[in-house]
Design an enzyme around this catalytic site. Structure first.
Site, PDB file in Angstrom:
ATOM      1  N   ASN A 119     -11.671   2.507  -3.707  1.00 20.90           N
ATOM      2  CA  ASN A 119     -11.724   3.568  -2.186  1.00 20.90           C
ATOM      3  C   ASN A 119     -13.463   3.348  -1.349  1.00 20.90           C
ATOM      4  O   ASN A 119     -13.255   3.174  -0.347  1.00 20.90           O
ATOM      5  CB  ASN A 119     -11.025   4.783  -2.038  1.00 20.90           C
ATOM      6  CG  ASN A 119     -11.427   5.879  -2.898  1.00 20.90           C
ATOM      7  OD1 ASN A 119     -11.367   5.623  -4.729  1.00 20.90           O
ATOM      8  ND2 ASN A 119     -11.596   7.220  -2.354  1.00 20.90           N
ATOM      9  N   THR A 123      15.794  13.756  -2.118  1.00 19.60           N
ATOM     10  CA  THR A 123      16.091  13.160  -2.335  1.00 19.60           C
ATOM     11  C   THR A 123      15.283  12.567  -1.484  1.00 19.60           C
ATOM     12  O   THR A 123      13.856  12.623  -0.934  1.00 19.60           O
ATOM     13  CB  THR A 123      16.638  13.369  -0.718  1.00 19.60           C
ATOM     14  OG1 THR A 123      18.062  14.502  -1.218  1.00 19.60           O
ATOM     15  CG2 THR A 123      17.655  13.173   0.395  1.00 19.60           C
ATOM     16  N   GLY A 148       2.367   3.782   0.928  1.00 16.92           N
ATOM     17  CA  GLY A 148       2.450   2.646   3.134  1.00 16.92           C
ATOM     18  C   GLY A 148       1.405   2.894   3.638  1.00 16.92           C
ATOM     19  O   GLY A 148       1.394   2.116   4.067  1.00 16.92           O
ATOM     20  N   HIS A 149       1.489   4.065   3.613  1.00 16.51           N
ATOM     21  CA  HIS A 149       0.500   4.166   4.967  1.00 16.51           C
ATOM     22  C   HIS A 149      -0.517   3.716   4.550  1.00 16.51           C
ATOM     23  O   HIS A 149      -1.665   3.562   5.835  1.00 16.51           O
ATOM     24  CB  HIS A 149       0.227   5.920   4.976  1.00 16.51           C
ATOM     25  CG  HIS A 149      -0.989   6.849   4.132  1.00 16.51           C
ATOM     26  ND1 HIS A 149      -2.240   6.711   4.423  1.00 16.51           N
ATOM     27  CD2 HIS A 149      -0.953   6.742   3.351  1.00 16.51           C
ATOM     28  CE1 HIS A 149      -2.688   7.184   2.982  1.00 16.51           C
ATOM     29  NE2 HIS A 149      -1.944   7.777   2.596  1.00 16.51           N
ATOM     30  N   CYS A 187     -10.187  12.632   1.589  1.00 15.52           N
ATOM     31  CA  CYS A 187      -9.809  12.956   0.571  1.00 15.52           C
ATOM     32  C   CYS A 187     -11.095  13.748   0.877  1.00 15.52           C
ATOM     33  O   CYS A 187     -10.556  15.119   0.815  1.00 15.52           O
ATOM     34  CB  CYS A 187      -9.384  13.102  -0.856  1.00 15.52           C
ATOM     35  SG  CYS A 187      -8.509  11.653  -0.454  1.00 15.52           S
ATOM     36  N   GLN A 207      -6.238   0.966  -2.858  1.00 15.61           N
ATOM     37  CA  GLN A 207      -6.406   0.164  -1.859  1.00 15.61           C
ATOM     38  C   GLN A 207      -6.542  -1.203  -1.956  1.00 15.61           C
ATOM     39  O   GLN A 207      -6.837  -1.650  -1.150  1.00 15.61           O
ATOM     40  CB  GLN A 207      -8.105   0.537  -2.082  1.00 15.61           C
ATOM     41  CG  GLN A 207      -8.403   2.310  -1.598  1.00 15.61           C
ATOM     42  CD  GLN A 207      -8.370   2.232  -0.467  1.00 15.61           C
ATOM     43  OE1 GLN A 207      -8.193   1.212   0.491  1.00 15.61           O
ATOM     44  NE2 GLN A 207      -7.854   3.525   0.107  1.00 15.61           N
ATOM     45  N   GLY A 216       0.305   8.475  -2.415  1.00 12.82           N
ATOM     46  CA  GLY A 216      -0.494   7.599  -3.851  1.00 12.82           C
ATOM     47  C   GLY A 216      -0.950   9.137  -4.956  1.00 12.82           C
ATOM     48  O   GLY A 216      -1.282   8.689  -6.227  1.00 12.82           O
TER      49      GLY A 216
HETATM   50  C1  LIG Z   1      -7.738   5.021  -4.620  1.00 10.73           C
HETATM   51  C2  LIG Z   1      -6.755   5.818  -3.820  1.00 10.73           C
HETATM   52  N1  LIG Z   1      -5.916   6.548  -4.509  1.00 10.73           N
HETATM   53  C3  LIG Z   1      -4.922   7.148  -4.400  1.00 10.73           C
HETATM   54  C4  LIG Z   1      -5.469   7.483  -2.987  1.00 10.73           C
HETATM   55  C5  LIG Z   1      -4.349   9.003  -2.931  1.00 10.73           C
HETATM   56  O1  LIG Z   1      -3.192   7.887  -1.915  1.00 10.73           O
HETATM   57  P1  LIG Z   1      -2.487   8.942  -0.764  1.00 10.73           P
HETATM   58  O2  LIG Z   1      -3.518   9.545   0.013  1.00 10.73           O
HETATM   59  O3  LIG Z   1      -1.514   8.754  -0.466  1.00 10.73           O
HETATM   60  O4  LIG Z   1      -2.476  10.696  -1.345  1.00 10.73           O
HETATM   61  C6  LIG Z   1      -6.139   7.137  -1.959  1.00 10.73           C
HETATM   62  C7  LIG Z   1      -6.288   7.682  -0.877  1.00 10.73           C
HETATM   63  O5  LIG Z   1      -7.105   7.388  -0.388  1.00 10.73           O
HETATM   64  C8  LIG Z   1      -7.197   6.812  -2.617  1.00 10.73           C
HETATM   65  O6  LIG Z   1      -7.542   6.051  -1.932  1.00 10.73           O
END
Ligand SMILES: Cc1ncc(COP(=O)(O)O)c(C=O)c1O
Length: 411
Positions: free
Chosen positions: A173, A259, A222-223, A346, A201, A90
């Site tokens: 989030n 790739t 995806g995760h 994060c 989210q 993301g």
């Molecule tokens: C709203 C939002 N955007 C972006 C991200 C970043 O995604 P990723 O962890 O796959 O880089 C997150 C991760 O929690 C998120 O909650």
């Protein structure tokens, strides 16, 4: 007195009842891979050829990727599979849209240098915009109220012909607040301004469609939907131009070279059927989340639910538990085998309170007492009951310790 407190703390840790299994209430951080993903992983791994190769070893992977692109484009209700660009996560998707759009205007129309986002965006949006300031970007922030609202008149007034891109997340989030993306995108479109939504989210939690929203760009990962880490998606509406961040072999029609991670892409495509039937999952999670919130509010004193009256994701609940540090709560719950979060994953390990909560007008002290709970598709009522019982126990104990400390200081 100090000794009494120490003994109490040690005793309370020792007397914790360990539940046998870990109960996971941190699904906004990441989700466990779905059974079908686990079952098929080995099969996908066997297609190890490079999808860009034109010989036999490339054909299987290429077909799998083509099919995955089609399924994913249907899942997000795009109008064409070629509007789907695969990235790694993301954060990269958000970077690609922001940097790619800024770079395009930097070369073609440098007067369009204003980047706008909401005050509660993920760091991969806000920090990316700010990182472009030394290159001439002017970053403007749309305020968000404590109840999770954007004032549409304020937003509209910020838009002019210097604006290159507006980025507003579909759903937060942390608080789970859902923004009116269709309305916000329409206002930007009327002023011929590109609009991006970070839908990382929202996917898998509420029904969505990029065509319905009528946005230029959207990001996904995806995760967050029971697939695997390693696959992000940018939806780029047909005709929009993005400069690639990675120069190289021209993959993804030159918009994201390198790739592709076919395993993670196939896993996300596998989840498309589940995501398309999100309505039932949404209703189930919402009922459980509301049940959990009702129990917490009626059984634990001095708890506030952030933006409780706002339109929120069905699985997310962000609490302010007054008089208790969120971090201490998290550690105590972890000892009892509950996985929760104090803000976005994060920011884990960062002692500063969440910037997004502060931006909503929540005080420093309140933000430090926050706890984020995010339910999953498979969370059960039994798990919620065990969790609320444990939370009640921990909060009572931590507040008692705090009271004893206060008493000690007055002696
Ligand atoms: C709203 C939002 N955007 C972006 C991200 C970043 O995604 P990723 O962890 O796959 O880089 C997150 C991760 O929690 C998120 O909650």
């Amino acid at each position: 007195m100090r000794l009494v407190i120490k003994v109490y703390v040690v005793y309370s840790y020792l007397s914790m009842n360990k539940t046998k299994t870990v109960i996971y209430l941190d699904n906004n951080a990441t989700t466990p891979p779905h059974e079908r993903v686990l079952e098929k992983t080995f099969e996908w791994l066997k297609l190890w050829g490079n999808p860009s190769s034109i010989h036999g070893h490339g054909r299987g992977p290429k077909n799998l990727m083509r099919e995955a692109r089609r399924k994913i484009s249907e899942m997000i209700v795009a109008s064409n599979p070629l509007e789907v660009i695969f990235t790694s996560c993301g954060s990269e998707s958000n970077n690609l849209v922001i940097r790619g759009t800024f770079d395009y205007f930097y070369k073609t129309n440098p007067k369009k240098n204003v980047l706008i986002c909401s005050a509660i965006e993920h760091p991969s949006v806000i920090k990316t915009m700010k990182a472009l300031e030394p290159r001439g970007a002017e970053v403007k922030i749309i305020p968000v109220s404590r109840s999770g609202e954007i004032d549409l008149a304020v937003y509209e007034n910020m838009l002019n012909d210097k604006v290159a891109l507006v980025s507003v997340m579909s759903a937060s989030n942390e608080s789970g607040v859902i923004f009116p993306i269709k309305k916000l995108a329409k206002i930007a479109r009327q002023k011929e301004i590109l609009f991006h939504t970070d839908a990382v989210q929202a996917l898998g939690k509420i029904p969505l469609g990029v065509t319905h929203w009528d946005v230029d760009f959207a990001s996904f990962a995806g995760h967050k939907v029971y697939a695997l880490r390693g696959c992000g998606v940018v939806y780029a509406k047909r005709g929009t131009i993005l400069e690639s961040l990675i120069t190289g072999g021209g993959q993804e029609r030159g918009r994201r070279c390198g790739t592709e991670n076919l395993l993670a892409i196939a896993a996300l495509a596998e989840m498309s059927v589940e995501v398309k039937s999100v309505e039932a999952k949404k209703n189930k999670m919402e009922a459980l989340r509301d049940y959990m919130e009702n129990r917490i509010l009626s059984e634990i004193s001095d708890v506030e639910i952030i933006a409780q009256t706002a339109k929120r994701l069905p699985n997310t609940s962000c609490l302010i538990v007054s008089g208790v540090s969120g971090e201490t709560l998290l550690m105590n719950l972890d000892l009892k085998n509950f996985s929760v979060s104090t803000g976005s994953a994060c920011s884990a390990g960062n002692p500063e309170p969440s910037a997004a909560l502060l931006a909503m007008g929540i005080s420093h002290a309140e933000a430090q007492s926050s706890l984020r709970l995010s339910l999953g598709w498979n969370t059960t009522k039994e798990e919620i009951d065990l969790f609320v019982d444990a939370l009640k126990d921990v909060v009572v104990r931590l507040r008692k310790i705090a009271q004893m400390r206060e008493l000690e200081n007055t002696l």
